[in-house]
Scaffold this motif. Structure first.
Motif, PDB file in Angstrom:
ATOM      1  N   PRO A 115       0.759 -11.710  -6.200  1.00 53.84           N
ATOM      2  CA  PRO A 115       0.166 -13.006  -6.559  1.00 53.84           C
ATOM      3  C   PRO A 115      -1.264 -13.126  -6.043  1.00 53.84           C
ATOM      4  O   PRO A 115      -1.610 -12.569  -4.999  1.00 53.84           O
ATOM      5  CB  PRO A 115       1.085 -14.021  -5.858  1.00 53.84           C
ATOM      6  N   MET A 116      -2.085 -13.852  -6.781  1.00 52.39           N
ATOM      7  CA  MET A 116      -3.435 -14.096  -6.311  1.00 52.39           C
ATOM      8  C   MET A 116      -3.388 -14.973  -5.072  1.00 52.39           C
ATOM      9  O   MET A 116      -2.671 -15.966  -5.018  1.00 52.39           O
ATOM     10  CB  MET A 116      -4.292 -14.774  -7.380  1.00 52.39           C
ATOM     11  N   ASN A 117      -4.142 -14.583  -4.073  1.00 56.90           N
ATOM     12  CA  ASN A 117      -4.215 -15.349  -2.823  1.00 56.90           C
ATOM     13  C   ASN A 117      -5.511 -14.943  -2.136  1.00 56.90           C
ATOM     14  O   ASN A 117      -5.581 -13.905  -1.476  1.00 56.90           O
ATOM     15  CB  ASN A 117      -3.004 -15.054  -1.937  1.00 56.90           C
ATOM     16  N   PRO A 121      -4.735 -11.620   4.011  1.00 56.64           N
ATOM     17  CA  PRO A 121      -5.347 -10.434   4.644  1.00 56.64           C
ATOM     18  C   PRO A 121      -5.124  -9.199   3.777  1.00 56.64           C
ATOM     19  O   PRO A 121      -4.072  -9.033   3.159  1.00 56.64           O
ATOM     20  CB  PRO A 121      -4.597 -10.315   5.977  1.00 56.64           C
ATOM     21  N   LYS A 122      -6.117  -8.335   3.742  1.00 55.50           N
ATOM     22  CA  LYS A 122      -6.022  -7.138   2.917  1.00 55.50           C
ATOM     23  C   LYS A 122      -4.977  -6.190   3.470  1.00 55.50           C
ATOM     24  O   LYS A 122      -4.914  -5.949   4.685  1.00 55.50           O
ATOM     25  CB  LYS A 122      -7.387  -6.439   2.859  1.00 55.50           C
ATOM     26  N   VAL A 169      -9.284  -8.462 -10.121  1.00 53.54           N
ATOM     27  CA  VAL A 169     -10.185  -7.928  -9.089  1.00 53.54           C
ATOM     28  C   VAL A 169      -9.694  -8.362  -7.715  1.00 53.54           C
ATOM     29  O   VAL A 169      -9.645  -7.562  -6.773  1.00 53.54           O
ATOM     30  CB  VAL A 169     -11.627  -8.393  -9.335  1.00 53.54           C
ATOM     31  N   ASN A 170      -9.313  -9.621  -7.582  1.00 55.38           N
ATOM     32  CA  ASN A 170      -8.786 -10.102  -6.305  1.00 55.38           C
ATOM     33  C   ASN A 170      -7.511  -9.367  -5.920  1.00 55.38           C
ATOM     34  O   ASN A 170      -7.351  -8.940  -4.769  1.00 55.38           O
ATOM     35  CB  ASN A 170      -8.522 -11.607  -6.382  1.00 55.38           C
ATOM     36  N   TYR A 175      -4.635  -6.301  -2.165  1.00 56.56           N
ATOM     37  CA  TYR A 175      -3.446  -5.450  -2.018  1.00 56.56           C
ATOM     38  C   TYR A 175      -3.820  -3.969  -1.947  1.00 56.56           C
ATOM     39  O   TYR A 175      -2.936  -3.109  -1.923  1.00 56.56           O
ATOM     40  CB  TYR A 175      -2.468  -5.700  -3.169  1.00 56.56           C
ATOM     41  N   ASP A 176      -5.116  -3.675  -1.939  1.00 54.48           N
ATOM     42  CA  ASP A 176      -5.636  -2.316  -1.761  1.00 54.48           C
ATOM     43  C   ASP A 176      -4.985  -1.362  -2.766  1.00 54.48           C
ATOM     44  O   ASP A 176      -4.373  -0.357  -2.391  1.00 54.48           O
ATOM     45  CB  ASP A 176      -5.368  -1.851  -0.323  1.00 54.48           C
ATOM     46  N   LEU A 177      -5.171  -1.661  -4.060  1.00 56.12           N
ATOM     47  CA  LEU A 177      -4.429  -0.963  -5.107  1.00 56.12           C
ATOM     48  C   LEU A 177      -5.203   0.167  -5.777  1.00 56.12           C
ATOM     49  O   LEU A 177      -4.604   0.969  -6.493  1.00 56.12           O
ATOM     50  CB  LEU A 177      -3.988  -1.965  -6.179  1.00 56.12           C
ATOM     51  N   VAL A 178      -6.519   0.232  -5.587  1.00 54.85           N
ATOM     52  CA  VAL A 178      -7.322   1.225  -6.311  1.00 54.85           C
ATOM     53  C   VAL A 178      -8.289   1.902  -5.354  1.00 54.85           C
ATOM     54  O   VAL A 178      -8.643   1.351  -4.308  1.00 54.85           O
ATOM     55  CB  VAL A 178      -8.097   0.574  -7.475  1.00 54.85           C
ATOM     56  N   SER A 179      -8.740   3.086  -5.757  1.00 55.68           N
ATOM     57  CA  SER A 179      -9.642   3.846  -4.882  1.00 55.68           C
ATOM     58  C   SER A 179     -10.767   4.550  -5.631  1.00 55.68           C
ATOM     59  O   SER A 179     -11.664   5.108  -5.003  1.00 55.68           O
ATOM     60  CB  SER A 179      -8.848   4.892  -4.089  1.00 55.68           C
TER      61      SER A 179
END
Length: 215
Positions: A115-117, A121-122, A169-170, A175-179
């Motif tokens: 969910p967007m939040n 914290p990342k 993007v958020n 959630y640190d989903l891409v690199s």
């Protein structure tokens, strides 16, 4: 011309409100903002009194009410064609509509799991089935458009299509989903946009806390 009034829900949580707000703010369209907070477990009964769908966002222009994020963006794009909410080229305009509608109708796994939040914290979480496929498809959309346009936004200049993907993007960020470097560069351009920063600042200052859910 009658003024535009955009009704939105909490900036910290409301991904659907974020989209038209960032679109209009991002191209300097003047509007009045009315925030009706989701400060009840079942939402807020005041929303139904304003919005025919019982949900936010909702744009009022005179007696006309328009709901659904991309419908709002398209309506304002027609009112202000010089603002660039949709690309000038007919083919690119059709493509912008296609990816925006795909955003509206797809990626349920990602939206449900992450969910967007803005204030979250990342950090990574365990991803249920379907999320990785959603991430891969979104990366492909972004990469194809950025390679064609040259960036920094999907169609070169900021547009309504970028606004439609702003909550993603958020999600990708917190959630640190891409690199991948190209995807992170696009995300950095989005997060540096003055409209994004204005929304984020207001979201972090909000007092309301609601259960994580898709809003």
């Amino acid at each position: 011309m009658d003024k535009l009034t955009l009704y939105i829900a909490n900036k910290n949580y409301s991904s659907w409100s974020f989209r038209p707000w960032m679109a209009l703010t991002g191209v300097s369209i003047d509007f009045e903002e009315v925030l009706i907070p989701l400060d009840h477990l079942s939402g807020n009964p005041n929303i139904k009194a304003v919005s025919p769908s019982g949900r936010m966002p909702m744009l009022q222009h005179g007696a006309l009410k328009i709901w659904e994020s991309f419908a709002i963006i398209e309506y304002v794009a027609e009112l202000y064609p010089e603002a660039g909410l949709l690309p000038n080229d007919r083919g690119e305009r059709a493509l912008a509509r296609s990816v925006s509608m795909e955003m509206m109708s797809s990626f349920r796994a990602l939206r449900s799991a992450c969910p967007m939040n803005i204030r979250r914290p990342k950090g990574k979480i365990a991803l249920p089935d379907g999320v990785s496929a959603d991430i891969s498809r979104i990366e492909t959309i972004w990469r194809d458009l950025l390679q064609k346009s040259g960036g920094p936004f999907l169609f070169g200049a900021f547009s309504g299509a970028d606004a439609m993907f702003a909550p993603v993007v958020n999600r990708f960020d917190i959630y640190d989903l891409v690199s991948s470097a190209d995807i992170l560069a696009y995300m950095s351009a989005m997060k540096a946009h003055p409209a994004w920063r204005k929304w984020e600042e207001a979201a972090r200052a909000e007092p309301w806390i609601v259960q994580e859910d898709e809003v």
